[in-house]
Design an enzyme around this catalytic site. Structure first.
Site, PDB file in Angstrom:
ATOM      1  N   GLU A  95      -6.269 -10.756  -1.181  1.00  0.00           N
ATOM      2  CA  GLU A  95      -7.008 -10.540   0.077  1.00  0.00           C
ATOM      3  C   GLU A  95      -8.517 -10.430  -0.152  1.00  0.00           C
ATOM      4  O   GLU A  95      -9.202  -9.652   0.479  1.00  0.00           O
ATOM      5  CB  GLU A  95      -6.514  -9.274   0.776  1.00  0.00           C
ATOM      6  N   GLU A 135       0.806  -1.238   0.000  1.00  0.00           N
ATOM      7  CA  GLU A 135       0.000   0.000   0.000  1.00  0.00           C
ATOM      8  C   GLU A 135       0.834   1.282   0.000  1.00  0.00           C
ATOM      9  O   GLU A 135       0.581   2.210   0.781  1.00  0.00           O
ATOM     10  CB  GLU A 135      -0.962  -0.042   1.199  1.00  0.00           C
TER      11      GLU A 135
HETATM   12  O1  G3I Z   1      -3.426  -8.797  19.035  1.00  0.00           O
HETATM   13  C1  G3I Z   1      -3.896  -7.581  19.634  1.00  0.00           C
HETATM   14  C2  G3I Z   1      -4.523  -7.885  20.992  1.00  0.00           C
HETATM   15  O2  G3I Z   1      -3.524  -8.382  21.864  1.00  0.00           O
HETATM   16  C3  G3I Z   1      -5.150  -6.607  21.551  1.00  0.00           C
HETATM   17  O3  G3I Z   1      -5.791  -6.909  22.763  1.00  0.00           O
HETATM   18  C4  G3I Z   1      -6.142  -6.050  20.538  1.00  0.00           C
HETATM   19  C5  G3I Z   1      -6.798  -4.766  21.015  1.00  0.00           C
HETATM   20  O4  G3I Z   1      -5.891  -3.712  20.877  1.00  0.00           O
HETATM   21  O5  G3I Z   1      -5.450  -5.756  19.303  1.00  0.00           O
HETATM   22  C6  G3I Z   1      -4.931  -6.939  18.721  1.00  0.00           C
HETATM   23  O6  G3I Z   1      -4.259  -6.613  17.533  1.00  0.00           O
HETATM   24  C7  G3I Z   1      -5.163  -6.290  16.460  1.00  0.00           C
HETATM   25  C8  G3I Z   1      -4.841  -7.228  15.285  1.00  0.00           C
HETATM   26  O7  G3I Z   1      -5.628  -6.880  14.130  1.00  0.00           O
HETATM   27  C9  G3I Z   1      -5.111  -8.692  15.637  1.00  0.00           C
HETATM   28  O8  G3I Z   1      -6.488  -8.852  15.889  1.00  0.00           O
HETATM   29  C10 G3I Z   1      -4.878  -4.855  16.022  1.00  0.00           C
HETATM   30  O9  G3I Z   1      -5.294  -3.981  17.062  1.00  0.00           O
HETATM   31  C11 G3I Z   1      -5.664  -4.544  14.746  1.00  0.00           C
HETATM   32  O10 G3I Z   1      -5.281  -3.257  14.253  1.00  0.00           O
HETATM   33  C12 G3I Z   1      -5.310  -5.557  13.683  1.00  0.00           C
HETATM   34  O11 G3I Z   1      -6.104  -5.273  12.529  1.00  0.00           O
HETATM   35  C13 G3I Z   1      -5.596  -5.878  11.331  1.00  0.00           C
HETATM   36  C14 G3I Z   1      -5.386  -4.771  10.306  1.00  0.00           C
HETATM   37  O12 G3I Z   1      -4.925  -5.362   9.062  1.00  0.00           O
HETATM   38  C15 G3I Z   1      -4.335  -3.801  10.791  1.00  0.00           C
HETATM   39  O13 G3I Z   1      -4.330  -2.710   9.950  1.00  0.00           O
HETATM   40  C16 G3I Z   1      -6.628  -6.874  10.809  1.00  0.00           C
HETATM   41  O14 G3I Z   1      -6.738  -7.978  11.701  1.00  0.00           O
HETATM   42  C17 G3I Z   1      -6.197  -7.385   9.429  1.00  0.00           C
HETATM   43  O15 G3I Z   1      -7.212  -8.188   8.849  1.00  0.00           O
HETATM   44  C18 G3I Z   1      -5.918  -6.212   8.484  1.00  0.00           C
HETATM   45  O16 G3I Z   1      -5.418  -6.742   7.281  1.00  0.00           O
HETATM   46  C19 G3I Z   1      -5.103  -5.749   6.276  1.00  0.00           C
HETATM   47  C20 G3I Z   1      -3.912  -6.263   5.500  1.00  0.00           C
HETATM   48  O17 G3I Z   1      -2.832  -6.497   6.377  1.00  0.00           O
HETATM   49  C21 G3I Z   1      -3.535  -5.294   4.391  1.00  0.00           C
HETATM   50  N1  G3I Z   1      -4.667  -5.056   3.506  1.00  0.00           N
HETATM   51  C22 G3I Z   1      -5.878  -4.578   4.211  1.00  0.00           C
HETATM   52  C23 G3I Z   1      -6.278  -5.588   5.291  1.00  0.00           C
HETATM   53  C24 G3I Z   1      -7.560  -5.165   5.981  1.00  0.00           C
HETATM   54  O18 G3I Z   1      -7.361  -3.961   6.651  1.00  0.00           O
END
Ligand code: G3I
Length: 387
Positions: free
Chosen positions: A292, A178
């Protein structure tokens, strides 16, 4: 698509095969279209073995894959069972990103990434690495630690360590994720993110050159979203992504593949924008991965889940009919495979959900949805355009 003796997609061979209007659309026409097409489709409701997604994909030179939730893999036997049954390529949803990998500037946390690699090895699955350089999900310490002076060392050290750890075991790395954001206003359309601010646009070449050195076997991929539909914004983004990749090729920066994330909304059809974009990538000698995919139904106003499922399935079918016709497309991965763990929470963004999201090929109880059969049908009906 040529697959070498050891089952790897050879970098030189480029075989393989396009949009969405995210507008609030009445579901009925889509549902009716899906229903009528479903009746023409393969009506086998069996889904295992030769009826699995990976089996149908393989018949048409494709890998079928999904992003993997580390916690679900570690704790949900049903999750692991369906994963192994249906897919032959996987990618870590989060475990290989900077944030989860780097608890402190001096330490790496590889437990979840290693677990995915072990599962993939046990089940003879290929692995996509995601991702070595991104503006998002950086560790909490990053902003207070990274400077213009140490940023290159930080980036090179991270890539060398992570890509080096899995050298020879990663089919393709999303090296930079990105990097294009036209609305940031740069003439080159690049995102004005942390790495740009620290290193300038050279960070992209630095990342790709370092990745090639760390793992000469992996297909080095540029991965992005928002290039799928026929909107003006998507057209501008496609142009900027192409300019980026053409510049990399001109500078002989190692680049082997384009990742099209394919996060799309239900409804509409897919036109020449994505088709021409993929053909231009192929002309650069690139393989293409749909990296994705999911179908967001928050723009639909219907509360009837059956209608939502049919509209989502119709969107999968329409999008994949267009994109899989591109001969350079080598793999199609969804971003997760069960609605239970989709990153798409709730319903319409910011409003009371009108219905639960149903974006993936399995519902929250691991039952195949209409989308499953639409995806498999799209594999079966793949007709690639002349390369
Ligand atoms: O693991 C922590 C946990 O310990 C904590 O309690 C919780 C609350 O803060 O957060 C958890 O981490 C989260 C992580 O997902 C795992 O669930 C992060 O906050 C959260 O920001 C993260 O979101 C991910 C996101 O990327 C980050 O930008 C999504 O799961 C994931 O599906 C998403 O994937 C992205 C690709 O990498 C790139 N393309 C877009 C796609 C969707 O946004």
């Amino acid at each position: 698509m040529d697959i070498s003796a050891e089952g790897k997609i050879s970098r030189r061979s480029v075989l393989a095969n396009g949009a969405m209007i995210a507008a609030g659309l009445a579901v009925a026409p889509l549902a009716a279209r899906a229903q009528s097409k479903a009746s023409q489709a393969d009506t086998t409701r069996a889904i295992t073995g030769r009826d699995s997604l990976k089996a149908h994909a393989a018949h048409h030179g494709l890998l079928a894959g999904t992003a993997v939730n580390a916690r679900a893999l570690a704790t949900q036997p049903e999750y692991a069972r369906v994963l192994a049954e249906q897919y032959d390529i996987v990618v870590a949803e989060n475990a290989m990103k900077w944030g989860p990998l780097r608890p402190t500037p001096d330490t790496f946390f590889f437990t979840d990434a290693d677990a995915l690699m072990a599962f993939a090895a046990e089940h003879k699955m290929k692995v996509r690495g995601h991702n070595l350089c991104w503006h998002s999900q950086l560790p909490t310490w990053f902003n207070s630690t990274a400077t213009k002076e140490n940023a290159q060392h930080l980036l090179v050290n991270h890539i060398t360590t992570v890509a080096g750890r899995y050298r020879g075991k990663i089919e393709a790395w999303d090296v930079v994720n990105e990097a294009v954001q036209v609305s940031d206003g740069r003439p080159d359309g690049l995102r004005n993110g942390p790495w740009m601010k620290l290193l300038g646009p050279e960070y992209i070449d630095i990342a790709f050159r370092t990745a090639r050195q760390a793992d000469p076997h992996a297909l080095l991929t540029y991965n992005d979203y928002g290039v799928e539909n026929d909107s003006d914004d998507a057209g501008k983004k496609r142009a900027a992504v192409l300019a980026l990749m053409r510049g990399m090729k001109a500078r002989k920066t190692p680049l082997d593949a384009l990742g099209i994330q394919s996060h799309i909304h239900a409804g509409g059809s897919f036109g020449s924008g994505i088709r021409d974009f993929m053909a231009s990538a192929r002309d650069l000698g690139l393989k293409i991965f749909l990296t994705e995919m999911d179908v967001n139904s928050s723009n639909l106003t219907d509360n009837d889940i059956a209608h939502v499922d049919q509209a989502v399935a119709a969107t999968y079918r329409d999008y994949l009919t267009t994109t899989l016709a591109e001969p350079a497309v080598a793999a199609m991965l969804t971003w997760g495979f069960t609605d239970r763990y989709t990153w798409l929470g709730g319903g319409r963004r910011g409003q009371q959900p009108s219905h639960p999201q149903r974006p993936l090929p399995f519902d929250a109880n691991y039952q195949p949805t209409d989308a499953f059969f639409a995806i498999r049908d799209a594999f079966d009906h793949r007709q690639t355009r002349q390369a």
